[in-house]
Scaffold this active site. Structure first.
Site, short mmCIF file in Angstrom:
data_model
loop_
_atom_site.label_atom_id
_atom_site.label_comp_id
_atom_site.label_asym_id
_atom_site.label_seq_id
_atom_site.Cartn_x
_atom_site.Cartn_y
_atom_site.Cartn_z
N SER A 1 0.82 -1.20 0.00
CA SER A 1 0.00 0.00 0.00
C SER A 1 0.86 1.26 0.00
CB SER A 1 -0.93 0.01 1.22
OG SER A 1 -0.18 0.05 2.41
N HIS B 1 5.16 6.74 0.48
CA HIS B 1 6.03 5.75 -0.13
C HIS B 1 5.27 4.44 -0.31
CE1 HIS B 1 6.40 5.09 4.25
NE2 HIS B 1 6.54 3.80 3.93
N LYS C 1 -7.74 -1.70 2.44
CA LYS C 1 -7.91 -1.23 3.82
C LYS C 1 -8.35 0.24 3.83
CE LYS C 1 -4.50 -4.47 5.69
NZ LYS C 1 -3.24 -4.62 6.45
#
Length: 430
Positions: free
Chosen positions: A111, A284, A309
Site C-alpha cells: 500500500s 512511499h 484497507k
C-alpha cells in the site's frame, strides 16, 4: 552473541515459495530450529528479527531450549547498554529493542502509505486507538539486496504539471481547470528559479494531491480503468515506464485511486547495496524486489492507496511534508564506516536515533574488525559463509543465519571460501 530464531510473515504481496527467487523462504530455511516448511504456492513476504510482540525472535540456549529475546533483554538491561535503556526504555509496547530488522521479498505492490511523526502518532493513538495501535513513530530504511523498485516522495512539480496537462483521465479526477493549471505553472516557475519558494511548491502539490485523495470512487474508478486500457492499447502521452507501471498496478489493484499516485510520486530504483530512507510524513510504497528493512518499532500507518484497507484521507492530506525533489535525491549515502579497522564496512545512518545499519562485504578469506558498539545489534548474513567471533566465542555463519550481539562487545567477521556479506542493524546513543 546468541543465535536467533527469526519469524516469517506471509502476506499476499510476498514471493511464492515455489518461485526461483523467494529469498524470505530461502533465509528461513537457514535456521533449522525454526522448523520452516516451505509451500510452493504460499507467498513469503517478511523475515522478522527483533522483539516486536507480533513475531518476537527467540534465542537458542546452550542446552537447545528457546527463550524470547525480549524477555532476556528486559531481565538483563546490561545487554542493551545503559544509554539505550535511559533513552528508549525496555517496557515498550513494541518490545525492548527500539528497532525491528526485516528481510522483504516483494512480488506485488504494498500500500501507498506514510507514517506519522511522534507528536501526531501520540494524538492519533488517543483519538483512534483501534486504527493506530501505539503512540510511536515509524521511520523506515530500505537497503536493496537485489534490484528494487518503489515509490518515495513527491516528483518535481514540473513532472506533476506535465501529467496533469497531458492525461485526460487525471484531469477529470482532479477536476482540473485553468486555476489549477495556473497554480501548477507558478510552482514550476518557482522551483525552476531555485529561489526555494517552498510554500508555493508545497501548497500547490498539497492542493492537487488533496484533490486526488478526496475524489469520489464513482469518478476515479472508471477513470483508472479507462487509463489502463488506453495504455494497454498503446497510448503514449507519457513514458513507457509510467505506462507499464499504471497497467501493472491496475492489474494488481483494479480501479484503485493509488494507481493515479504514479503521476505524483517518484519511482526510485535501487541496485544491490543502494538505500533510501523513509522519514515521517513521507508517502512511499514498495513495488517489487528484495530488501533489508530497518524501522522504528511501531505499527502506525496512514494509507493513501493500493489497498482494500481504510484510508484516513484528511489525516493523510494534512500530515504530508510535500517535499518535491527528483528520484535520485531519495537515495541515502553509505560512506565507509570508521569503526571497522579493515575499512570493509559502509554505514547507512539515517537522521533518526532508533537505528542504523552496517553492511560488511568481504572477499574469500578476508576479515573485518568491528569496534564495540554502545548498544545492541542484530546481524544477518545475506550472502556467503564464514565465522563471527565475540569475546573469544566463535560461531559458524552462512546465508540467512541470524545472531544477536550484546552492547559493548567487539565483533570479528571472517569470510569463508565463497566470501561473505553481512548486514548489522544497531542502535547507539552518543
Amino acid at each position: 552473541m546468541w543465535t536467533l530464531i527469526p519469524g516469517v510473515q506471509s502476506y499476499e504481496w510476498g514471493v511464492p515459495g515455489g518461485a526461483p527467487n523467494s529469498l524470505v523462504a530461502d533465509f528461513a530455511e537457514s535456521t533449522p530450529e525454526l522448523h520452516f516448511q516451505r509451500e510452493a504456492n504460499k507467498p513469503y513476504a517478511e523475515l522478522w528479527m527483533g522483539t516486536h510482540p507480533n513475531v518476537p525472535s527467540r534465542v537458542i540456549q546452550p542446552d537447545g531450549s528457546q527463550v524470547s529475546l525480549n524477555d532476556i533483554l528486559r531481565n538483563d538491561h546490561s545487554l542493551l547498554g545503559s544509554n539505550i535503556v535511559e533513552k528508549f526504555g525496555v517496557d515498550n509496547s513494541c518490545g525492548a529493542l527500539p528497532f525491528l530488522f526485516k528481510v522483504l521479498s516483494i512480488n506485488k505492490a504494498l500500500s501507498i502509505q506514510a507514517h506519522p511523526d511522534k507528536a501526531l502518532a501520540e494524538q492519533l493513538h488517543q483519538q483512534k486507538p483501534a486504527m493506530y495501535k501505539d503512540d510511536n513513530h515509524k521511520p523506515e530504511m530500505a537497503i536493496a539486496i537485489q534490484a528494487f523498485e518503489g515509490f518515495c516522495g513527491f516528483r518535481p512539480v514540473k513532472e506533476v504539471r506535465d501529467f496533469v496537462t497531458r492525461v485526460p483521465e487525471l484531469r477529470t479526477v482532479l477536476r482540473a481547470d485553468e486555476v489549477m493549471d495556473k497554480r501548477l505553472q507558478e510552482a514550476v516557475d518557482a522551483q525552476s528559479r531555485g529561489d526555494e519558494k517552498e510554500a508555493c511548491v508545497r501548497d500547490t502539490i498539497k492542493l492537487v494531491f488533496g484533490a486526488l485523495m478526496r475524489a469520489d470512487p464513482q469518478v476515479y474508478e472508471p477513470a483508472v480503468s479507462s487509463l489502463a486500457g488506453r495504455y494497454e492499447r498503446g497510448a503514449d502521452e507519457v513514458s513507457e515506464e509510467v505506462r507499464a507501471l499504471i497497467v501493472r498496478l491496475n492489474q494488481q489493484y483494479p480501479k484503485d485511486v493509488g494507481v493515479l499516485c504514479t503521476f505524483f510520486l517518484n519511482v526510485v530504483h535501487l541496485e544491490r547495496g543502494q538505500a533510501m530512507f523513509l522519514g515521517a510524513d513521507e508517502p512511499h510504497a514498495y513495488l517489487s524486489g528484495h530488501i533489508l528493512e530497518c524501522m522504528a518499532a511501531s505499527d502506525n500507518v496512514v494509507r493513501a492507496g493500493l489497498t482494500p484497507k481504510a484510508r484516513d484521507v484528511e489525516v493523510l492530506v494534512d500530515m504530508l511534508t510535500y517535499e518535491s525533489k527528483d528520484a535520485a535525491a531519495q537515495r541515502l549515502d553509505a560512506p565507509v564506516w570508521d569503526g571497522d579497522s579493515q575499512k570493509g564496512t559502509v554505514i547507512y545512518n539515517p537522521p533518526i536515533p532508533e537505528f542504523a545499519v552496517l553492511l560488511t562485504t568481504l572477499a574469500p578469506g578476508a576479515r573485518s574488525e568491528h569496534r564495540a558498539l554502545h548498544g545492541p545489534s542484530i546481524i544477518i548474513a545475506t550472502e556467503g559463509s564464514g565465522t563471527y567471533t565475540v569475546n573469544g566465542k566463535k560461531a559458524e555463519v552462512h546465508t540467512g543465519r541470524v545472531f544477536f550481539v550484546e552492547a559493548n562487545q567487539a565483533l570479528q567477521i571472517t569470510a569463508g571460501v565463497s566470501g561473505l556479506i553481512v548486514a548489522r542493524a544497531f542502535v547507539e546513543v552518543a
